[in-house]
Design a protein around this motif. Sequence first.
Motif, PDB file in Angstrom:
ATOM      1  N   LEU A 102       0.824  -1.202   0.000  1.00 33.28           N
ATOM      2  CA  LEU A 102       0.000   0.000   0.000  1.00 33.28           C
ATOM      3  C   LEU A 102       0.863   1.259   0.000  1.00 33.28           C
ATOM      4  N   ALA A 103       0.464   2.217  -0.833  1.00 33.77           N
ATOM      5  CA  ALA A 103       1.001   3.580  -0.757  1.00 33.77           C
ATOM      6  C   ALA A 103      -0.065   4.424  -0.073  1.00 33.77           C
ATOM      7  N   LEU A 104       0.294   5.081   1.037  1.00 36.56           N
ATOM      8  CA  LEU A 104      -0.697   5.724   1.903  1.00 36.56           C
ATOM      9  C   LEU A 104      -0.422   7.212   2.097  1.00 36.56           C
ATOM     10  N   ARG A 105      -1.524   7.952   2.299  1.00 32.59           N
ATOM     11  CA  ARG A 105      -1.390   9.350   2.718  1.00 32.59           C
ATOM     12  C   ARG A 105      -0.908   9.414   4.169  1.00 32.59           C
ATOM     13  N   GLU A 106      -1.465   8.554   5.013  1.00 32.31           N
ATOM     14  CA  GLU A 106      -1.090   8.528   6.425  1.00 32.31           C
ATOM     15  C   GLU A 106      -1.007   7.087   6.901  1.00 32.31           C
ATOM     16  N   ALA A 107      -0.262   6.864   7.958  1.00 34.52           N
ATOM     17  CA  ALA A 107      -0.063   5.517   8.481  1.00 34.52           C
ATOM     18  C   ALA A 107      -1.347   4.981   9.100  1.00 34.52           C
ATOM     19  N   PRO A 108      -1.519   3.659   9.114  1.00 36.83           N
ATOM     20  CA  PRO A 108      -2.673   3.082   9.808  1.00 36.83           C
ATOM     21  C   PRO A 108      -2.672   3.475  11.282  1.00 36.83           C
ATOM     22  N   ARG A 109      -3.847   3.726  11.824  1.00 33.89           N
ATOM     23  CA  ARG A 109      -4.006   4.011  13.256  1.00 33.89           C
ATOM     24  C   ARG A 109      -4.975   2.987  13.828  1.00 33.89           C
ATOM     25  N   PHE A 110      -4.467   2.197  14.774  1.00 39.65           N
ATOM     26  CA  PHE A 110      -5.284   1.129  15.319  1.00 39.65           C
ATOM     27  C   PHE A 110      -6.190   1.647  16.427  1.00 39.65           C
ATOM     28  N   ALA A 111      -7.413   1.160  16.412  1.00 42.15           N
ATOM     29  CA  ALA A 111      -8.382   1.529  17.442  1.00 42.15           C
ATOM     30  C   ALA A 111      -8.140   0.641  18.658  1.00 42.15           C
ATOM     31  N   LYS A 140     -10.090 -17.553   5.712  1.00 47.42           N
ATOM     32  CA  LYS A 140      -9.547 -17.192   7.003  1.00 47.42           C
ATOM     33  C   LYS A 140      -8.501 -16.107   6.767  1.00 47.42           C
ATOM     34  N   LEU A 141      -8.888 -14.858   6.945  1.00 50.88           N
ATOM     35  CA  LEU A 141      -8.001 -13.737   6.665  1.00 50.88           C
ATOM     36  C   LEU A 141      -7.251 -13.360   7.937  1.00 50.88           C
ATOM     37  N   ALA A 142      -6.001 -13.743   7.988  1.00 51.47           N
ATOM     38  CA  ALA A 142      -5.116 -13.455   9.123  1.00 51.47           C
ATOM     39  C   ALA A 142      -3.716 -13.338   8.552  1.00 51.47           C
ATOM     40  N   PHE A 143      -2.983 -12.313   8.955  1.00 54.83           N
ATOM     41  CA  PHE A 143      -1.737 -12.069   8.249  1.00 54.83           C
ATOM     42  C   PHE A 143      -0.699 -11.349   9.099  1.00 54.83           C
ATOM     43  N   ILE A 144       0.519 -11.322   8.525  1.00 52.13           N
ATOM     44  CA  ILE A 144       1.639 -10.561   9.048  1.00 52.13           C
ATOM     45  C   ILE A 144       1.631  -9.213   8.327  1.00 52.13           C
ATOM     46  N   ALA A 145       1.807  -8.135   9.049  1.00 46.67           N
ATOM     47  CA  ALA A 145       1.797  -6.816   8.432  1.00 46.67           C
ATOM     48  C   ALA A 145       2.863  -5.927   9.059  1.00 46.67           C
ATOM     49  N   SER A 146       3.153  -4.823   8.370  1.00 46.44           N
ATOM     50  CA  SER A 146       4.117  -3.861   8.912  1.00 46.44           C
ATOM     51  C   SER A 146       3.957  -2.528   8.201  1.00 46.44           C
ATOM     52  N   VAL A 147       4.451  -1.494   8.855  1.00 43.56           N
ATOM     53  CA  VAL A 147       4.443  -0.140   8.295  1.00 43.56           C
ATOM     54  C   VAL A 147       5.892   0.348   8.314  1.00 43.56           C
ATOM     55  N   PRO A 148       6.674   0.081   7.263  1.00 43.01           N
ATOM     56  CA  PRO A 148       8.104   0.405   7.269  1.00 43.01           C
ATOM     57  C   PRO A 148       8.412   1.869   7.549  1.00 43.01           C
ATOM     58  N   THR A 149       7.549   2.762   7.091  1.00 42.49           N
ATOM     59  CA  THR A 149       7.836   4.194   7.223  1.00 42.49           C
ATOM     60  C   THR A 149       7.653   4.714   8.633  1.00 42.49           C
ATOM     61  N   TRP A 150       7.100   3.912   9.544  1.00 44.56           N
ATOM     62  CA  TRP A 150       7.136   4.287  10.959  1.00 44.56           C
ATOM     63  C   TRP A 150       8.573   4.408  11.436  1.00 44.56           C
ATOM     64  N   PHE A 151       9.441   3.573  10.871  1.00 47.06           N
ATOM     65  CA  PHE A 151      10.818   3.462  11.349  1.00 47.06           C
ATOM     66  C   PHE A 151      11.826   4.071  10.378  1.00 47.06           C
ATOM     67  N   ASP A 152      11.427   4.214   9.131  1.00 42.78           N
ATOM     68  CA  ASP A 152      12.319   4.759   8.110  1.00 42.78           C
ATOM     69  C   ASP A 152      11.502   5.611   7.136  1.00 42.78           C
ATOM     70  N   PRO A 153      11.305   6.893   7.450  1.00 40.11           N
ATOM     71  CA  PRO A 153      10.488   7.759   6.595  1.00 40.11           C
ATOM     72  C   PRO A 153      11.017   7.898   5.171  1.00 40.11           C
ATOM     73  N   SER A 154      12.274   7.543   4.934  1.00 39.94           N
ATOM     74  CA  SER A 154      12.840   7.702   3.597  1.00 39.94           C
ATOM     75  C   SER A 154      12.195   6.778   2.575  1.00 39.94           C
ATOM     76  N   GLN A 155      11.422   5.792   3.028  1.00 40.24           N
ATOM     77  CA  GLN A 155      10.825   4.838   2.097  1.00 40.24           C
ATOM     78  C   GLN A 155       9.510   5.336   1.493  1.00 40.24           C
ATOM     79  N   ALA A 156       9.170   6.592   1.714  1.00 41.85           N
ATOM     80  CA  ALA A 156       7.981   7.207   1.104  1.00 41.85           C
ATOM     81  C   ALA A 156       8.230   8.708   0.987  1.00 41.85           C
ATOM     82  N   PRO A 157       7.478   9.402   0.128  1.00 40.46           N
ATOM     83  CA  PRO A 157       7.604  10.859   0.058  1.00 40.46           C
ATOM     84  C   PRO A 157       7.282  11.488   1.412  1.00 40.46           C
TER      85      PRO A 157
END
Length: 529
Positions: free
Chosen positions: A322-331, A370-387
């Motif tokens: 995914l290319a995102l405007r903003e990072a996912p925010r968990f409820a 059965k939708l269950a998966f591994i996920a991550s948001v790389p730009t939380w830790f390295d902003p250089s990976q997105a504009p």
Amino acid sequence: MSARSFDALIIGAGHNGLVLGGYLARAGLKVCVLERRLEVGGGLSTEEITLPGFAHNLHSYFHDTINIMPAYTDLELQRFNARYVQPPVQAGMILRDGRALCLYDDLDRTCESIARFSARDAAAWREIVENYGEFCATVIVPALYSPPARPSEQMLVMENSAEGMEWLRLGRMTPLEVLDEWFENEHVKALVLHHLPVPRGVLPDYAGLGTVVPLVVSQAERSQIALGGSHVTAHALWRALLRHGGEATSFTHVAKILVEEGRVRGVRTAEGDEFHAPLVVSTIDLKQTFLDLVDGEHLDPRFLNKVRHHRIDEFSIFAVHLALREAPRFAVREGHEDVNCALRLNIGFDSPADFVELLAQIRLGQLPDKLAFIASVPTWFDPSQAPPGHHTAFLWQLAPYEIRGAKWEDVAEDYANRCIERWREYAPNLTARNILAVATQTPRDIERRIVNMARGGVFMGRTHLAQMEHFRPLPELAQFRTPIQGLYLAGACMHPGGGIIAGPGVIAADILFDDLKLPKWWERSEQPV
């Protein structure tokens, strides 16, 4: 047709091929690493597959052995720009009720999080780390970079102590059996199981792999990601190779390993060019090496039969980038917000039963509902990976290579939307407006992209007891030598297996230097510049 001569040829410029090439080149050998793709690195791949400026790690991402990988220091990869970050929140599970279970790079914080779910399990976790942490660090981890010992040798060492006998007992159990014995809370068990399929290739019901559990628990706080994307590490390995006089080709598809009178003499490419050398190392998969590249007349039919029956991974991965405007925010509830900066996200695997259900569907060849998966948001830790101000994210859903009654290319878009909807249940801001672009990678895409990953299997050989340690990939090949003189193996099909661990490349170097009677420069106090 042209021909060039070298001291050593390495088939495949994945990380193991580049590591081995770096060790040989630094010893002064004339080395060429042959790669069929445009870029080196294999699974160390980062590309702009959604929108310009958004960097997506297509295969390898969670690097949990960089801190102990000999090649990282021996080849001075940091000098060549391979830099890493280790997030404080290593893993997080989000539950529907808003609670979150997190693992940290700090044992006390991990135990505090577990205690919210089970005080007994928090105490058990600490006890496991205290009992097995040093053992795993001083015995198990070094074994990942040593030729596999014979089973009897391992047993003789272990049976001399109570701790060793306990390790042998665990080694006769499945990971799930060990978890059931050690922990009471289903969420705690699930978060441990979440670390098994990727990057280890282990499933919960694999008999004889119960010892993976103490390894995960005691080492689960070490994962790092490469700054700039995983391809930066590939480029560092490439630069280290070139720095010491080695070569790496691209668009060089090896079609044949040349053998004369039982001894290797080089390779021939699909274009008809020949590269000659008295030493050839294959880092590609077992079946491609012996069934496609070596003429059968040079090998025992019984050996070839074993190669044909070598088992590859029984699961693959369906990836959504995914290319995102903003990072996912968990409820999440108050006090559980740390999951919003966890490196490894567990979404949907709330209990071991979720793994059992998903794996049953995969083994039947069903498109998992059965939708269950591994996920991550790389730009939380390295902003250089997105504009600036934007983010990337991905999910990996375990899946079968083939789907009964359907084709991946026909269902990929719809299945990606279903996976995103599932993620949105936990992170409501993953709306259509937030998602700028989506790219999918099916198991078929994985195989087409990297042919070593046959049937979308990223570990180049099933990680189960019959194909581990002295039996990986076969007992006849466990010491990295082959029936053909001068032909060696050094890919992920070898001990200790897949993932960015570089064990096969490092072990192959050790064995080759022994066979060539070369001094091991990395063991000297003063290494050559």
